[in-house]
Design a protein around this motif. Structure first.
Motif, PDB file in Angstrom:
ATOM      1  N   ILE A 179      -2.378   3.408  -9.345  1.00  0.00           N
ATOM      2  CA  ILE A 179      -1.770   3.005  -8.075  1.00  0.00           C
ATOM      3  C   ILE A 179      -1.002   1.698  -8.238  1.00  0.00           C
ATOM      4  O   ILE A 179      -0.591   1.093  -7.248  1.00  0.00           O
ATOM      5  CB  ILE A 179      -2.826   2.850  -6.964  1.00  0.00           C
ATOM      6  N   THR A 180      -0.783   1.281  -9.488  1.00  0.00           N
ATOM      7  CA  THR A 180      -0.076   0.027  -9.766  1.00  0.00           C
ATOM      8  C   THR A 180       1.272   0.337 -10.396  1.00  0.00           C
ATOM      9  O   THR A 180       1.355   0.587 -11.605  1.00  0.00           O
ATOM     10  CB  THR A 180      -0.886  -0.876 -10.699  1.00  0.00           C
ATOM     11  N   PRO A 181       2.337   0.342  -9.623  1.00  0.00           N
ATOM     12  CA  PRO A 181       3.656   0.655 -10.180  1.00  0.00           C
ATOM     13  C   PRO A 181       4.163  -0.463 -11.079  1.00  0.00           C
ATOM     14  O   PRO A 181       3.804  -1.627 -10.896  1.00  0.00           O
ATOM     15  CB  PRO A 181       4.530   0.816  -8.932  1.00  0.00           C
ATOM     16  N   PRO A 182       5.009  -0.127 -12.042  1.00  0.00           N
ATOM     17  CA  PRO A 182       5.605  -1.166 -12.889  1.00  0.00           C
ATOM     18  C   PRO A 182       6.489  -2.097 -12.066  1.00  0.00           C
ATOM     19  O   PRO A 182       6.907  -1.764 -10.951  1.00  0.00           O
ATOM     20  CB  PRO A 182       6.443  -0.354 -13.892  1.00  0.00           C
ATOM     21  N   ALA A 183       6.796  -3.237 -12.620  1.00  0.00           N
ATOM     22  CA  ALA A 183       7.676  -4.184 -11.942  1.00  0.00           C
ATOM     23  C   ALA A 183       9.028  -3.539 -11.668  1.00  0.00           C
ATOM     24  O   ALA A 183       9.565  -2.814 -12.508  1.00  0.00           O
ATOM     25  CB  ALA A 183       7.849  -5.431 -12.813  1.00  0.00           C
ATOM     26  N   ASN A 184       9.530  -3.772 -10.473  1.00  0.00           N
ATOM     27  CA  ASN A 184      10.839  -3.272 -10.051  1.00  0.00           C
ATOM     28  C   ASN A 184      10.905  -1.754  -9.909  1.00  0.00           C
ATOM     29  O   ASN A 184      11.999  -1.193  -9.788  1.00  0.00           O
ATOM     30  CB  ASN A 184      11.945  -3.737 -11.030  1.00  0.00           C
ATOM     31  N   TRP A 185       9.748  -1.092  -9.917  1.00  0.00           N
ATOM     32  CA  TRP A 185       9.758   0.373  -9.734  1.00  0.00           C
ATOM     33  C   TRP A 185      10.152   0.729  -8.314  1.00  0.00           C
ATOM     34  O   TRP A 185       9.745   0.070  -7.356  1.00  0.00           O
ATOM     35  CB  TRP A 185       8.363   0.937 -10.022  1.00  0.00           C
ATOM     36  N   ALA A 202       0.827  -1.210   0.000  1.00  0.00           N
ATOM     37  CA  ALA A 202       0.000   0.000   0.000  1.00  0.00           C
ATOM     38  C   ALA A 202       0.858   1.255   0.000  1.00  0.00           C
ATOM     39  O   ALA A 202       0.557   2.236  -0.685  1.00  0.00           O
ATOM     40  CB  ALA A 202      -0.939  -0.009   1.209  1.00  0.00           C
ATOM     41  N   ILE A 203       1.939   1.238   0.776  1.00  0.00           N
ATOM     42  CA  ILE A 203       2.830   2.395   0.816  1.00  0.00           C
ATOM     43  C   ILE A 203       3.489   2.613  -0.540  1.00  0.00           C
ATOM     44  O   ILE A 203       3.633   3.749  -1.006  1.00  0.00           O
ATOM     45  CB  ILE A 203       3.897   2.210   1.917  1.00  0.00           C
ATOM     46  N   LYS A 204       3.884   1.523  -1.186  1.00  0.00           N
ATOM     47  CA  LYS A 204       4.496   1.651  -2.513  1.00  0.00           C
ATOM     48  C   LYS A 204       3.500   2.203  -3.525  1.00  0.00           C
ATOM     49  O   LYS A 204       3.842   3.045  -4.360  1.00  0.00           O
ATOM     50  CB  LYS A 204       5.025   0.288  -2.982  1.00  0.00           C
ATOM     51  N   ALA A 205       2.250   1.763  -3.438  1.00  0.00           N
ATOM     52  CA  ALA A 205       1.208   2.281  -4.329  1.00  0.00           C
ATOM     53  C   ALA A 205       0.985   3.773  -4.077  1.00  0.00           C
ATOM     54  O   ALA A 205       0.804   4.556  -5.021  1.00  0.00           O
ATOM     55  CB  ALA A 205      -0.096   1.508  -4.113  1.00  0.00           C
ATOM     56  N   GLN A 206       1.008   4.162  -2.809  1.00  0.00           N
ATOM     57  CA  GLN A 206       0.826   5.569  -2.456  1.00  0.00           C
ATOM     58  C   GLN A 206       1.982   6.413  -2.993  1.00  0.00           C
ATOM     59  O   GLN A 206       1.778   7.510  -3.518  1.00  0.00           O
ATOM     60  CB  GLN A 206       0.708   5.700  -0.944  1.00  0.00           C
ATOM     61  N   ALA A 207       3.198   5.897  -2.867  1.00  0.00           N
ATOM     62  CA  ALA A 207       4.370   6.611  -3.380  1.00  0.00           C
ATOM     63  C   ALA A 207       4.295   6.750  -4.898  1.00  0.00           C
ATOM     64  O   ALA A 207       4.642   7.803  -5.456  1.00  0.00           O
ATOM     65  CB  ALA A 207       5.650   5.873  -2.978  1.00  0.00           C
ATOM     66  N   TYR A 208       3.833   5.700  -5.580  1.00  0.00           N
ATOM     67  CA  TYR A 208       3.726   5.749  -7.044  1.00  0.00           C
ATOM     68  C   TYR A 208       2.711   6.806  -7.477  1.00  0.00           C
ATOM     69  O   TYR A 208       2.969   7.590  -8.407  1.00  0.00           O
ATOM     70  CB  TYR A 208       3.337   4.383  -7.579  1.00  0.00           C
ATOM     71  N   ALA A 209       1.581   6.858  -6.792  1.00  0.00           N
ATOM     72  CA  ALA A 209       0.577   7.880  -7.105  1.00  0.00           C
ATOM     73  C   ALA A 209       1.145   9.274  -6.871  1.00  0.00           C
ATOM     74  O   ALA A 209       0.981  10.184  -7.694  1.00  0.00           O
ATOM     75  CB  ALA A 209      -0.671   7.653  -6.259  1.00  0.00           C
ATOM     76  N   LEU A 210       1.829   9.445  -5.753  1.00  0.00           N
ATOM     77  CA  LEU A 210       2.382  10.752  -5.408  1.00  0.00           C
ATOM     78  C   LEU A 210       3.436  11.181  -6.423  1.00  0.00           C
ATOM     79  O   LEU A 210       3.487  12.355  -6.821  1.00  0.00           O
ATOM     80  CB  LEU A 210       2.995  10.685  -4.009  1.00  0.00           C
TER      81      LEU A 210
END
Length: 245
Positions: free
Chosen positions: A187-193, A124-132
């Motif tokens: 909210i779905t970062p690419p692989a290895n992002w 969830a934190i990674k998804a939040q960072a990707y959106a931000l």
């Protein structure tokens, strides 16, 4: 993004949850001010992303919250050496003393529980960072659009000047442009992002703001927000109010 500058966290933490209606659209002699972080945090796309994250990762976030509550209860029990139901400053200070047996137990409990909590919160934190990070990338174009529309020559961060009239602040105009140009983000970062360092710092600033808002609500006796985005960013994103309003 070179136009981002840090504003006072204390000022942001004191901001109200919602932006007030209305906005001054003027600027003074070609000079304007803008809060980059407030604009990014207040973007509708970030709010929508946080709500989507709350739903997508609800199971993991609920489990993390339960684990954190259990840890907090365990730590309070350890620290409350006189068993009066309260942890006094003296008890907390004693645990921080060098070679404190209680302190060692507290640290051991944290070291045992924290990896599981962080693992549950991680997606969830990674998804939040990707959106931000996506919204942050749109800030400079939004700023430039406002600059062109209003024929602004110079844009300063509020903490870079001692005084400016409220009409100088174009943060709301930048928010409006962000909302127009970027209504949603993934909210779905690419692989290895992996997030950029600036994103990590901005997300930490946002989470501290959420903590401060939650603490104020608790002190005021207001109900806590519903569980949502990764703790401490629980619930929908706060709409940070630009300074000087």
């Amino acid at each position: 993004m070179k136009t981002i500058t840090k504003t006072s966290l204390a000022a942001l933490a004191g901001a109200s949850i919602a932006l007030a209606a209305g906005a001054a659209t003027a600027q003074t002699a070609g000079i304007a001010t803008a809060q980059a972080d407030a604009a990014i945090f207040s973007a509708k796309a970030f709010d929508a992303a946080n709500q989507q994250i709350s739903t997508t990762y609800k199971t993991q976030l609920d489990q993390a919250a339960a684990a954190q509550t259990a840890l907090n209860t365990q730590l309070r029990t350890l620290l409350d050496t006189n068993k009066d139901g309260q942890v006094s400053q003296a008890e907390a200070a004693a645990a921080e003393a060098q070679n404190s047996a209680i302190g060692n137990q507290v640290r051991a409990a944290q070291q045992k529980a924290q990896p599981n909590i962080e693992s549950l919160q991680g997606p969830a934190i990674k998804a939040q960072a990707y959106a931000l990070e996506q919204i942050t990338a749109k800030y400079d174009p939004a700023l430039r659009a406002v600059v062109a529309a209003k024929k602004i020559t110079v844009v300063l961060a509020p903490n870079a000047i001692q005084y400016a009239p409220p009409a100088t602040d174009v943060t709301r105009d930048i928010i409006a442009e962000l909302d127009r140009s970027t209504p949603t983000v993934s909210i779905t970062p690419p692989a290895n992002w992996q997030p950029q360092q600036q994103t990590v710092e901005l997300l930490q600033q946002y989470r501290q703001l959420v903590y401060a808002n939650a603490a104020r609500r608790q002190q005021a006796g207001a109900p806590a927000p519903a569980a949502g985005t990764p703790a401490p960013a629980a619930g929908a994103a706060p709409r940070a109010t630009p300074q000087g309003r």
